[in-house]
Scaffold this motif. Sequence first.
Motif, mmCIF file in Angstrom:
data_model
loop_
_atom_site.group_PDB
_atom_site.id
_atom_site.type_symbol
_atom_site.label_atom_id
_atom_site.label_comp_id
_atom_site.label_asym_id
_atom_site.label_seq_id
_atom_site.Cartn_x
_atom_site.Cartn_y
_atom_site.Cartn_z
ATOM 1 N N ALA A 155 0.832 -1.206 0.000
ATOM 2 C CA ALA A 155 0.000 0.000 0.000
ATOM 3 C C ALA A 155 0.870 1.262 0.000
ATOM 4 N N PHE A 156 0.254 2.380 -0.287
ATOM 5 C CA PHE A 156 0.921 3.684 -0.245
ATOM 6 C C PHE A 156 1.173 4.088 1.219
ATOM 7 N N GLY A 157 2.307 4.725 1.457
ATOM 8 C CA GLY A 157 2.552 5.355 2.761
ATOM 9 C C GLY A 157 3.235 4.474 3.791
ATOM 10 N N LEU A 158 3.444 3.180 3.468
ATOM 11 C CA LEU A 158 4.051 2.282 4.461
ATOM 12 C C LEU A 158 5.410 2.820 4.900
ATOM 13 N N LYS A 159 5.665 2.733 6.208
ATOM 14 C CA LYS A 159 6.989 3.120 6.724
ATOM 15 C C LYS A 159 7.928 1.957 6.448
ATOM 16 N N ARG A 160 8.932 2.185 5.594
ATOM 17 C CA ARG A 160 9.718 1.057 5.088
ATOM 18 C C ARG A 160 11.039 0.841 5.795
ATOM 19 N N PHE A 161 11.360 -0.429 5.985
ATOM 20 C CA PHE A 161 12.656 -0.851 6.517
ATOM 21 C C PHE A 161 13.234 -1.856 5.536
ATOM 22 N N PHE A 162 14.446 -1.561 5.007
ATOM 23 C CA PHE A 162 15.126 -2.506 4.126
ATOM 24 C C PHE A 162 16.221 -3.180 4.924
ATOM 25 N N ASN A 163 16.176 -4.514 5.041
ATOM 26 C CA ASN A 163 17.126 -5.291 5.843
ATOM 27 C C ASN A 163 17.263 -4.652 7.230
ATOM 28 N N GLY A 164 16.142 -4.233 7.790
ATOM 29 C CA GLY A 164 16.110 -3.694 9.154
ATOM 30 C C GLY A 164 16.406 -2.209 9.253
ATOM 31 N N GLU A 165 16.834 -1.566 8.132
ATOM 32 C CA GLU A 165 17.216 -0.145 8.216
ATOM 33 C C GLU A 165 16.083 0.743 7.693
ATOM 34 N N PRO A 166 15.721 1.791 8.479
ATOM 35 C CA PRO A 166 14.621 2.653 8.032
ATOM 36 C C PRO A 166 14.997 3.408 6.754
ATOM 37 N N ARG A 167 14.069 3.456 5.800
ATOM 38 C CA ARG A 167 14.256 4.179 4.539
ATOM 39 C C ARG A 167 12.996 5.003 4.280
ATOM 40 N N ALA A 168 12.985 5.704 3.126
ATOM 41 C CA ALA A 168 11.845 6.570 2.792
ATOM 42 C C ALA A 168 10.555 5.739 2.752
ATOM 43 N N PRO A 169 9.419 6.329 3.158
ATOM 44 C CA PRO A 169 8.148 5.601 3.098
ATOM 45 C C PRO A 169 7.757 5.256 1.665
ATOM 46 N N HIS A 170 6.871 4.284 1.514
ATOM 47 C CA HIS A 170 6.452 3.846 0.186
ATOM 48 C C HIS A 170 5.598 4.923 -0.475
ATOM 49 N N SER A 171 6.107 5.471 -1.588
ATOM 50 C CA SER A 171 5.479 6.653 -2.176
ATOM 51 C C SER A 171 4.528 6.313 -3.311
ATOM 52 N N GLY A 172 4.163 5.042 -3.423
ATOM 53 C CA GLY A 172 3.223 4.655 -4.477
ATOM 54 C C GLY A 172 2.427 3.444 -4.059
ATOM 55 N N LEU A 173 1.772 2.846 -5.052
ATOM 56 C CA LEU A 173 0.946 1.655 -4.821
ATOM 57 C C LEU A 173 1.560 0.537 -5.657
#
Length: 278
Positions: A155-173
């Motif tokens: 979904a749009f807006g998810l707070k994203r973690f790549f391999n445990g590291e916080p990254r930019a939120p999901h900006s699309g669908l």
Amino acid sequence: MKQHPLLLLVTLTCIPAWSLQADAVNGGIALIPLPDSSIAPEVWYHGQRVLVTGHDGHWQAAVGIPLSQSAGDDYLNITGSSNKIPFTISHRDYPEQHIFLNNTHQVNPSPDELSRIHGELKQELDDFAVFDGTVDPHALNLTKLPVKSNQVLSAFGLKRFFNGEPRAPHSGLDLKAAEGEPVTAPASGRVLMTRQLFFNGNTIMLDEGQGLISMYCHLSQISVHEGQLIQAGDLLGYVGHTGRATGPHLHWSVSLNGVRVDPRLLLTPALNASLLPH
Ligand SMILES: [Zn+2]
């Protein structure tokens, strides 16, 4: 045949309101009524031109609110008027998403890759900031998705973690789609750019008018060229997993006044309700 100016005015002010679920929240679209005027006012939010359309003989602004925007009072400016148009933003919380990538370069890129990424990001922000006032946007009440599946992978807006590291939120669908499946334009517009990007892979941006820009990422193949005029339903390219993608899918972003908003907000209520969660 030359149209009488008054007739043109009536036509413009009779554009029906679209059915998007407007909500003045971070990541949402706020519909703000504007003071009456004979021609569409020029409206600004955070220094960016804003989409304006007619509704019931009055003007309203459709304002993209940044995901990062905090709750509280905000306002629009109108060219030629010292009065600000106030509105209030409420907070929406988005869930977390944890993603594991084997390609660690895409989590912690090298210095060379970082400089490429920064250049691409700057260009992307410039592209999203384009405002073509000569085009009437037709993308505000979509009846079709860009792929045939109606299953949401992310979904749009998810707070994203790549391999445990916080990254930019999901900006699309992210929509489920098979490698090689056609991607079609949900609305008419002009191809703003086609590019091969580090994170987004093979990417197309469409200018749908008045700062409404859509983006299609991770494509295996691009079938359009910059400047090409597109009708709803035209082939844009084919689904792939180029760039930072764990598998084939379509990442679809929508931007208003330089701000990424939830693409679901542009769907008709029936189409929105038909989407299946992951
Ligand atoms: Zn995505």
